[in-house]
Design an enzyme around this catalytic site. Structure first.
Site, short mmCIF file in Angstrom:
data_model
loop_
_atom_site.label_atom_id
_atom_site.label_comp_id
_atom_site.label_asym_id
_atom_site.label_seq_id
_atom_site.Cartn_x
_atom_site.Cartn_y
_atom_site.Cartn_z
N GLY A 116 54.85 2.96 -2.95
CA GLY A 116 55.30 4.17 -2.84
C GLY A 116 55.01 5.02 -4.19
N CYS A 117 54.80 6.46 -4.08
CA CYS A 117 54.42 7.02 -5.35
C CYS A 117 55.56 7.23 -6.11
CB CYS A 117 53.82 8.51 -5.07
SG CYS A 117 55.00 9.42 -3.65
N HIS A 118 56.64 7.87 -5.79
CA HIS A 118 57.87 7.87 -6.61
C HIS A 118 58.12 6.45 -7.28
CE1 HIS A 118 58.54 12.01 -4.96
NE2 HIS A 118 58.45 11.24 -3.86
N PHE A 289 51.38 11.01 -13.06
CA PHE A 289 50.22 10.46 -12.63
C PHE A 289 50.02 11.53 -11.21
CE2 PHE A 289 54.14 8.40 -11.09
CZ PHE A 289 54.01 8.20 -10.05
#
Length: 318
Positions: A116-118, A289
């Protein structure tokens, strides 16, 4: 050699970005299911079993259904799941190559879960420090994340981009997931080896993409009272020679924008930049990012390249 790739969920935000990043590659053939057959399970099964690599860009339940369409004797087709369905599943490998030992596991696996991004930002910052014993596994972590609205998918993107005159409430950054049970928490805890889930508060802003994940620490409650310089040195050592993860100068230095840390600097790349700020009392870890790059499609393609034995930076920019 040409590899056949099927993007299941090609019309979603992540699927579109994967398709875009793979466009023009001579070593990739994208298998495109006819529009009128997209919901035909038998046809989808044919495409999945004909592919060398299947990207799953779907809701969790749909991802599980697609995996179940793999023929029992098919040991060739390899899955990359961008949903949260399999990130802590013992039969799936977590797709963050920069973690020590993980690149080899990804290379040999048939099933890889894209982070996941977070969670990517939190894990890149925290896992090496916990593994080194600089922060205990039972530490009560807090973390917050500022993200562009593209991470919310088509519905959230439309809410920001369809109406040119946004209400004041949407012009301001907004906390969300206030039930404090965000879907990325299980992987944050599992991959970092934490005894407890961190307290996580994400914030969405009025910008399309880009992400900053931050972890505040108080030196006095850490064993040995490590300094910001100590934590910075460990991260720099851990990620030495990594193409897509860069540990920036202690305190940010000239990489800051007039003293500010924007969330959008890494947009369009697969790069993650790690920062350590601090004084005698307090330390702040931050990861910057592109939530659609290293936080989603870029990470997926990086893992695909590794799985296929290719240069992992192919079609990605640092």
């Amino acid at each position: 050699m040409t590899f056949k790739v099927f993007i299941d969920g090609r019309h979603g935000t992540t699927g579109l970005k994967i398709d875009e990043r793979l466009a023009g590659r001579q070593d990739i053939e994208i298998l495109t299911i006819p529009e009128d057959k997209r919901k035909d399970t038998a046809v989808k099964a044919e495409f999945i079993n004909a592919a060398d690599v299947v990207f799953l860009c779907l809701p969790d339940a749909a991802s599980r259904e697609s995996v179940a369409l793999l023929a029992p004797d098919n040991t060739r087709t390899r899955f990359l799941d961008a949903s949260t369905a399999h990130r802590t599943h013992p039969d799936w490998v977590y797709g963050l190559p920069e973690l020590h030992g993980q690149r080899g596991r990804i290379r040999s696996s048939q099933r890889v879960a894209v982070p996941g991004c977070h969670a990517s930002g939190f894990i890149l910052l925290v896992q090496p420090l916990v593994a080194a014993g600089l922060i205990p596994a039972d530490f009560p972590f807090n973390t917050y994340s500022v993200t562009g609205y593209s991470g919310g998918g088509k519905e959230m993107i439309a809410s920001y981009e369809t109406d040119p005159s946004l209400p004041d409430s949407m012009l301001s950054p907004r906390f969300y997931a206030l039930g404090l049970a965000h879907k990325h928490l299980p992987e944050m805890q599992a991959i970092c080896g934490l005894q407890y889930k961190p307290l996580f508060t994400p914030i969405v802003g009025n910008f399309a993409q880009g992400m900053l994940v931050s972890v505040p620490l108080q030196s006095r409650v850490l064993p040995g009272k490590p300094t910001a310089a100590t934590l910075h040195a460990k991260l720099a050592e851990y990620y030495d020679n990594e193409t897509f993860v860069r540990v920036m100068p202690l305190g940010g230095g000239e990489t800051l924008d007039a003293g500010f840390l924007p969330a959008t600097t890494c947009n369009g790349t697969n790069r993650a930049e790690l920062f350590v700020f601090g004084n005698a009392e307090h330390i702040l870890l931050s990861a910057r990012f592109d939530n659609l790059g290293k936080g989603a499609s870029g990470a997926a393609i990086q893992c695909m390249n590794i799985m296929l034995g290719l240069d992992e930076s192919t079609s990605l920019s640092a």
